[in-house]
Design an enzyme around this catalytic site. Structure first.
Site, PDB file in Angstrom:
ATOM      1  N   ASP A  53      19.512 106.387  86.267  1.00 17.38           N
ATOM      2  CA  ASP A  53      20.860 106.252  85.694  1.00 17.38           C
ATOM      3  C   ASP A  53      20.852 105.583  84.316  1.00 17.38           C
ATOM      4  O   ASP A  53      21.822 105.670  83.570  1.00 17.38           O
ATOM      5  CB  ASP A  53      21.763 105.458  86.646  1.00 17.38           C
ATOM      6  CG  ASP A  53      22.088 106.254  87.904  1.00 17.38           C
ATOM      7  OD1 ASP A  53      21.919 107.492  87.894  1.00 17.38           O
ATOM      8  OD2 ASP A  53      22.503 105.643  88.903  1.00 17.38           O
ATOM      9  N   ARG A  85      28.171 108.496  81.865  1.00 19.16           N
ATOM     10  CA  ARG A  85      27.030 107.792  81.273  1.00 19.16           C
ATOM     11  C   ARG A  85      26.691 108.321  79.873  1.00 19.16           C
ATOM     12  O   ARG A  85      26.153 107.596  79.046  1.00 19.16           O
ATOM     13  CB  ARG A  85      25.815 107.847  82.203  1.00 19.16           C
ATOM     14  CG  ARG A  85      26.085 107.127  83.525  1.00 19.16           C
ATOM     15  CD  ARG A  85      24.861 106.636  84.226  1.00 19.16           C
ATOM     16  NE  ARG A  85      25.148 106.391  85.636  1.00 19.16           N
ATOM     17  CZ  ARG A  85      25.721 105.299  86.117  1.00 19.16           C
ATOM     18  NH1 ARG A  85      26.075 104.320  85.309  1.00 19.16           N
ATOM     19  NH2 ARG A  85      25.955 105.171  87.409  1.00 19.16           N
ATOM     20  N   GLY A 121      28.936 112.351  93.572  1.00 15.53           N
ATOM     21  CA  GLY A 121      27.852 112.874  94.411  1.00 15.53           C
ATOM     22  C   GLY A 121      27.533 111.912  95.548  1.00 15.53           C
ATOM     23  O   GLY A 121      27.225 112.338  96.663  1.00 15.53           O
ATOM     24  N   LYS A 173      22.503 115.893  87.351  1.00 12.59           N
ATOM     25  CA  LYS A 173      23.433 114.772  87.526  1.00 12.59           C
ATOM     26  C   LYS A 173      24.837 115.261  87.160  1.00 12.59           C
ATOM     27  O   LYS A 173      25.102 116.448  87.174  1.00 12.59           O
ATOM     28  CB  LYS A 173      22.993 113.586  86.666  1.00 12.59           C
ATOM     29  CG  LYS A 173      21.690 112.953  87.148  1.00 12.59           C
ATOM     30  CD  LYS A 173      21.878 112.258  88.487  1.00 12.59           C
ATOM     31  CE  LYS A 173      20.586 111.681  89.019  1.00 12.59           C
ATOM     32  NZ  LYS A 173      20.743 111.176  90.391  1.00 12.59           N
ATOM     33  N   LYS A 190      28.587 100.037  91.658  1.00  7.97           N
ATOM     34  CA  LYS A 190      29.123 101.284  92.229  1.00  7.97           C
ATOM     35  C   LYS A 190      28.373 101.675  93.503  1.00  7.97           C
ATOM     36  O   LYS A 190      28.989 102.021  94.507  1.00  7.97           O
ATOM     37  CB  LYS A 190      28.996 102.383  91.152  1.00  7.97           C
ATOM     38  CG  LYS A 190      29.403 103.760  91.585  1.00  7.97           C
ATOM     39  CD  LYS A 190      29.678 104.635  90.386  1.00  7.97           C
ATOM     40  CE  LYS A 190      28.480 105.424  89.893  1.00  7.97           C
ATOM     41  NZ  LYS A 190      28.083 106.538  90.764  1.00  7.97           N
TER      42      LYS A 190
HETATM   43  C1  S3P Z   1      22.817 106.664  93.766  1.00 10.35           C
HETATM   44  C2  S3P Z   1      21.601 107.277  93.721  1.00 10.35           C
HETATM   45  C3  S3P Z   1      21.135 108.063  92.578  1.00 10.35           C
HETATM   46  C4  S3P Z   1      21.942 107.740  91.333  1.00 10.35           C
HETATM   47  C5  S3P Z   1      23.407 107.714  91.573  1.00 10.35           C
HETATM   48  C6  S3P Z   1      23.769 106.695  92.636  1.00 10.35           C
HETATM   49  C7  S3P Z   1      23.191 105.915  94.974  1.00 10.35           C
HETATM   50  O1  S3P Z   1      21.267 109.446  92.864  1.00 10.35           O
HETATM   51  O2  S3P Z   1      21.626 108.646  90.296  1.00 10.35           O
HETATM   52  O3  S3P Z   1      24.104 107.399  90.392  1.00 10.35           O
HETATM   53  O4  S3P Z   1      24.154 105.127  94.943  1.00 10.35           O
HETATM   54  O5  S3P Z   1      22.520 106.094  95.990  1.00 10.35           O
HETATM   55  P1  S3P Z   1      20.182 110.221  93.770  1.00 10.35           P
HETATM   56  O6  S3P Z   1      20.172 109.600  95.088  1.00 10.35           O
HETATM   57  O7  S3P Z   1      20.640 111.638  93.803  1.00 10.35           O
HETATM   58  O8  S3P Z   1      18.899 110.074  93.028  1.00 10.35           O
END
Ligand code: S3P
Length: 433
Positions: free
Chosen positions: A319, A392, A98, A346, A26
């Site tokens: 994660d 998750r 996010g 999260k 992802k």
């Molecule tokens: C991600 C970074 C992480 C992770 C998210 C994916 C990414 O979040 O928890 O599932 O692809 O850069 P944060 O950057 O907020 O720690």
């Protein structure tokens, strides 16, 4: 997009056996979609993530003028806009993602125009101040709604900054790098804990130059990107559910093919090994600087031991912590998690939800502001689990359910499709009953 809440029955398993190939990572898929959309030329990807989150990124890029063509079920072509977005006619909907909202904001902050980014209920609760600060320091204007989405960006000609991220976040780092890519001068991001470096590797793969030190990354802009062709490695964070499932069954045997093994993502393999699981990695290769390999896992006859996840490790494993906590009761000595406060912001408050669902299954668990203590040697009972709209959590408790006594019902099972639509089918394929 709102989907009806679905329930999924998970029956206990007697073992985990088999061999699987998993859909594309992802994190890498988001980045390839954004960079390919921004680049000159047409990029082609196979094994692109099938999750709804990456579909949100693709849709947002399309709304900005990028042409996306599905050439096969998991193969896509992305025709880039060569560095200039077309102002969208409405708000950009980031769904539950996010990554889409935070990383895309960096790309847009350096573009001419006004952009509104929205998300679903969960995304609209997540902190966005962390991207407003650096982007405003660069000269863009971000208007948030009480620190959250909906957010509006007024793009500008930016100035380079040297920024230390207060919370370790690959999304924030990427946001700043994507703004820096388009900005004259050298933009530097410093971080206390090295977060996943897919953006750095992907930017280089698309032709950008970056300078790295042990705790910083710098990009001198503006730079142009050119199209690439790539096979996206299988998602290690999705593999985590299967690795943990296999680890709790003595005598299990599972092979996962072509999984991304980027060292900034692979801490789970060390933790499971420390717990006593038998893990080996075969056929290691490098694809666009990302390590890819086959993982073999077998559960130890004597059961898993105990471990503590604290400090930098907590950030690197963020994660995977829900599933690790969910299998804690099946270890001999328990699992202790600290320094993981980020879990509370999260897709759900993952500390609270893991604790609540473990208790629903009859486990004893201690909840802390920044973590959990899950004692080992406990028996779980089938229960009704509330996934809380969090992919998750739905998958973590499906794994715990495999060794529970009695059947478990996962309420909100549809949320697994955010990152891993194939999860339940693949679980059925390897769970022996
Ligand atoms: C991600 C970074 C992480 C992770 C998210 C994916 C990414 O979040 O928890 O599932 O692809 O850069 P944060 O950057 O907020 O720690």
């Amino acid at each position: 997009m709102s989907t009806a809440i679905q329930e999924r029955l998970i029956r206990p398993a007697s073992n985990i056996n088999g061999s699987l190939r998993l859909p594309g990572d992802k994190s890498i898929s988001h980045r390839y979609a954004m960079l390919a959309g921004f680049a000159e030329g047409t990029s082609r990807f196979t094994n692109f993530s099938t999750g709804a989150d990456c579909a949100s990124t693709l849709a947002a890029m399309q709304a900005l003028g990028v042409k996306v063509t599905r050439t096969d079920q998991d193969a896509i072509e992305i025709a880039g806009i060569a560095g200039r977005v077309i102002p969208p006619s409405g708000a950009l909907d980031c769904g539950n993602s996010g990554s889409t909202m935070r990383m895309l904001s960096g790309l847009l902050a350096a573009q001419e125009g006004r952009f509104t980014l929205i998300g679903d209920e969960s995304l609209s609760r997540r902190p966005m101040e962390r991207i407003r600060k650096p982007l405003e320091a660069m000269g863009a204007r971000l208007t948030l709604t009480e620190g959250h989405a909906p957010l509006t960006i007024e793009g500008a000609r930016l100035k380079a900054i040297d920024y230390t991220t207060p919370v370790p976040s690959a999304q924030v780092k990427t946001c700043i790098l994507l703004a820096g890519l388009q900005t004259e001068g050298t933009t530097t991001v410093r971080e206390a804990v090295r977060t996943r470096d897919h953006s750095e590797l992907a930017l280089r793969a698309f032709g950008a130059e970056l300078a790295r030190t042990i705790d910083s990354v710098s990009i001198a802009g503006p730079q142009r990107l050119h199209a690439i062709e790539a096979a996206v490695p299988g998602d290690l964070s999705s593999a985590a559910f299967f690795l943990c499932a296999a680890a709790i069954f003595p005598g299990s045997g599972l092979v996962l093919d072509s999984i991304g093994l980027n060292p900034t993502r692979a801490a789970l393999l060390d933790v499971l090994t420390l717990l006593g699981a038998h893990i080996s990695v075969l056929n290691l290769e490098e694809k666009h600087a990302e390590l890819v390999g086959t993982i073999q896992v077998a559960g130890p006859a004597e059961g898993l031991g105990s471990t503590a996840v604290t400090g930098a490790l907590a950030a690197q494993l963020i994660d995977e912590l829900p599933v690790l906590a969910a299998i804690g009761p099946f270890t001999n000595g328990g699992i202790r998690i600290r320094d993981a406060k980020e879990l509370r912001v999260k897709e759900s408050d993952r500390i609270a939800l893991v604790a609540r669902n473990l208790r629903a299954m009859g486990a004893e668990v201690l909840e802390f502001e920044d973590g959990l203590d899950v004692p080992g040697g406990q028996t779980l009972h089938g229960a009704k689990i509330d996934a809380g709209g969090d992919h998750r959590i739905a998958m973590a408790f499906s794994v715990a359910a495999l060794r529970a006594q009695g059947d478990t019902v996962i309420t909100g099972a549809e949320s697994a499709a955010i990152s891993f639509p194939e999860f339940f089918d693949l679980l059925d394929r390897v769970a022996e009953r």
